[in-house]
Design a protein around this motif. Structure first.
Motif, PDB file in Angstrom:
ATOM      1  N   PHE A  71      47.517   4.506-117.942  1.00  0.00           N
ATOM      2  CA  PHE A  71      47.075   5.164-116.717  1.00  0.00           C
ATOM      3  C   PHE A  71      47.343   4.226-115.538  1.00  0.00           C
ATOM      4  CE2 PHE A  71      44.806   7.012-120.194  1.00  0.00           C
ATOM      5  CZ  PHE A  71      44.630   8.352-119.875  1.00  0.00           C
ATOM      6  N   ILE A  72      48.111   4.706-114.555  1.00  0.00           N
ATOM      7  CA  ILE A  72      48.499   3.879-113.404  1.00  0.00           C
ATOM      8  C   ILE A  72      48.170   4.634-112.122  1.00  0.00           C
ATOM      9  CG2 ILE A  72      50.394   2.644-112.298  1.00  0.00           C
ATOM     10  CD1 ILE A  72      51.849   2.591-114.935  1.00  0.00           C
ATOM     11  N   ASP A  73      47.581   3.940-111.158  1.00  0.00           N
ATOM     12  CA  ASP A  73      47.235   4.610-109.905  1.00  0.00           C
ATOM     13  C   ASP A  73      48.447   4.676-108.971  1.00  0.00           C
ATOM     14  OD1 ASP A  73      47.523   2.122-108.653  1.00  0.00           O
ATOM     15  OD2 ASP A  73      45.355   1.760-108.548  1.00  0.00           O
ATOM     16  N   ALA A  74      48.250   5.318-107.820  1.00  0.00           N
ATOM     17  CA  ALA A  74      49.359   5.539-106.877  1.00  0.00           C
ATOM     18  C   ALA A  74      49.923   4.239-106.324  1.00  0.00           C
ATOM     19  CB  ALA A  74      48.888   6.442-105.740  1.00  0.00           C
ATOM     20  N   LYS A 112      44.556  15.715-109.203  1.00  0.00           N
ATOM     21  CA  LYS A 112      44.011  15.773-107.842  1.00  0.00           C
ATOM     22  C   LYS A 112      44.173  14.413-107.193  1.00  0.00           C
ATOM     23  CE  LYS A 112      39.161  14.898-109.187  1.00  0.00           C
ATOM     24  NZ  LYS A 112      39.382  14.746-110.622  1.00  0.00           N
ATOM     25  N   ALA A 113      44.058  14.386-105.877  1.00  0.00           N
ATOM     26  CA  ALA A 113      44.245  13.140-105.129  1.00  0.00           C
ATOM     27  C   ALA A 113      43.299  12.055-105.638  1.00  0.00           C
ATOM     28  CB  ALA A 113      44.003  13.392-103.640  1.00  0.00           C
ATOM     29  N   GLY A 114      43.852  10.880-105.876  1.00  0.00           N
ATOM     30  CA  GLY A 114      43.033   9.772-106.348  1.00  0.00           C
ATOM     31  C   GLY A 114      43.094   9.560-107.846  1.00  0.00           C
ATOM     32  N   ALA A 137      46.374  23.597-110.052  1.00  0.00           N
ATOM     33  CA  ALA A 137      47.210  23.544-108.861  1.00  0.00           C
ATOM     34  C   ALA A 137      47.930  22.207-108.794  1.00  0.00           C
ATOM     35  CB  ALA A 137      46.362  23.736-107.606  1.00  0.00           C
ATOM     36  N   GLY A 138      49.153  22.220-108.283  1.00  0.00           N
ATOM     37  CA  GLY A 138      49.936  21.004-108.185  1.00  0.00           C
ATOM     38  C   GLY A 138      49.435  20.097-107.068  1.00  0.00           C
ATOM     39  N   THR A 139      49.535  18.788-107.280  1.00  0.00           N
ATOM     40  CA  THR A 139      49.169  17.785-106.287  1.00  0.00           C
ATOM     41  C   THR A 139      50.391  16.940-105.973  1.00  0.00           C
ATOM     42  OG1 THR A 139      46.895  17.677-107.106  1.00  0.00           O
ATOM     43  CG2 THR A 139      47.670  15.813-105.797  1.00  0.00           C
ATOM     44  N   PRO A 140      50.794  16.821-104.721  1.00  0.00           N
ATOM     45  CA  PRO A 140      51.996  16.032-104.394  1.00  0.00           C
ATOM     46  C   PRO A 140      51.871  14.593-104.880  1.00  0.00           C
ATOM     47  CG  PRO A 140      51.260  17.304-102.500  1.00  0.00           C
ATOM     48  CD  PRO A 140      50.177  17.413-103.534  1.00  0.00           C
ATOM     49  N   PHE A 141      52.948  14.078-105.470  1.00  0.00           N
ATOM     50  CA  PHE A 141      52.975  12.694-105.927  1.00  0.00           C
ATOM     51  C   PHE A 141      54.257  12.059-105.416  1.00  0.00           C
ATOM     52  CE2 PHE A 141      54.190   9.441-109.080  1.00  0.00           C
ATOM     53  CZ  PHE A 141      53.088   8.606-108.969  1.00  0.00           C
TER      54      PHE A 141
END
Length: 357
Positions: A283-286, A258-260, A226-230
């Motif tokens: 790998f970069i976080d939000a 997923k979120a996070g 499932a898609g996760t908004p970014f």
């Protein structure tokens, strides 16, 4: 005792070859085609890969939104290939399930959809799905895995059976003798089997390991499709990723599942082209913080081994001459299965009937 062992090895060789014969023929033909999958796709969908350059491309976030609007449901969508030249399209992949993926080709300047197809409704995707799972998911993948084991056993027993002929074949002392109806298929089987020995061992071992991954993907229910908004700024993250590894060339972007989760930016740097175009990652976080970098030029032996499995199996790490060699050699398991069947059929039926007469 030695004769008894020889008979047992010959029996195993014959049985495994006959059982896996039809499958080997199918896998040989499809595998030979897949060597040229990139060339076939570019020939069939030339308009999907090339665009007319314009002033500046749209932001990746807008392209992602346009792709998502064109798709039903809420699949997980990733950039599988970013343009490497001004006239190249942007390619995204929507993942609904392990066996259901949709590829979308976008004009990076306008966002217009140039081509859209699923993993099984275009030629090479259909052939790939047939090659690894017989168009029937986990059950088909299991059957292919069993066929690979059969081929492996057939190769090992064949090495024992023809051990005294290996040197003769490699020094061209065994002739094909196509005019001799008694020996033609036996000699063809022996010659092809010896010359393709190392290649077929390579193909069956790498294919076996890839098939295990295919089965794991269909068994692992924890993977989210499932898609996760970014809402992050892709372009800013790409700049940061490019600066984190010397010479890093970015090929694709995988948003969080997923979120996070961090966003994964994939590409290549100083590593050999043999390992493909997606070996290195950042790998970069939000928040824009780099969580991990994978510079494949410094990868461990285990990581290098895993990365070389697919290139060695498909032969897509070299030029056209290497691909032609791979394509021809990929046909040998099928030819060996046919010649082996004809040898068995002649001994089982024709010679017995002749002796009775």
């Amino acid at each position: 005792m030695k004769i008894q062992w020889s008979k047992q090895f010959f029996r195993i060789h014959r049985i495994t070859g006959l059982i896996a014969g039809l499958m080997l023929l199918l896998l040989s033909i499809t595998g030979s085609m897949l060597v040229f999958s990139d060339e076939i796709d570019h020939a069939l969908y030339a308009n999907a890969y090339h665009v007319t350059p314009e002033a500046s491309p749209k932001p990746l976030r807008e392209l992602m939104q346009q792709a998502q609007q064109a798709l039903p449901g809420n699949p997980y969508v990733a950039f599988v290939r970013l343009p490497q030249a001004s006239d190249e399209s942007t390619v995204l992949r929507a993942e609904y399930a392990a066996d259901h993926k949709v590829y979308i080709f976008l004009n990076p300047y306008t966002g217009k959809i140039l081509q859209q197809y699923s993993n099984t409704d275009h030629l090479t995707g259909y052939v790939l799905y047939l090659h690894f799972s017989l168009l029937s998911g986990k059950t088909g993948a299991t059957i292919v895995l069993i066929a690979a084991i059969g081929l492996f056993l057939s190769i090992l027993t064949g090495i024992f059976i023809y051990r005294n002929a290996i040197g003769k074949v490699l020094t061209f002392r065994v002739k094909l003798e196509w005019h001799n109806r008694t020996r033609r298929w036996r000699n063809l089987h022996r010659i092809l089997g010896v010359w393709a020995l190392l290649f077929n061992l390579l193909i069956v071992i790498t294919g076996f390991m890839m098939e295990l991954k295919v089965l794991d993907a269909r068994r692992n229910t924890k993977i989210s499709y499932a898609g996760t908004p970014f809402s992050g700024d892709y372009e800013a993250l790409l700049v940061k990723a490019k600066a984190s590894i010397p010479g890093f060339e970015i090929m694709g972007v995988r948003p969080p599942r997923k979120a996070g989760d961090p966003i994964r930016i994939m590409g290549h740097a100083q590593e050999s082209a043999f390992f493909g175009e997606y070996a290195s990652s950042v790998f970069i976080d939000a928040s824009g913080n780099i969580k991990k970098t994978v510079n494949f030029s410094k990868a461990s032996f285990g990581d290098r081994f895993n990365a070389c499995i697919a290139p060695l199996h498909f032969g897509n790490y070299g030029g056209i001459l290497l691909k032609i060699c791979y394509s021809l050699l990929a046909l040998t398991p099928g030819v060996l299965s046919v010649s082996g069947f004809l040898i068995w059929y002649r001994r089982k039926f024709i010679i017995k009937v002749h002796n009775r007469i």
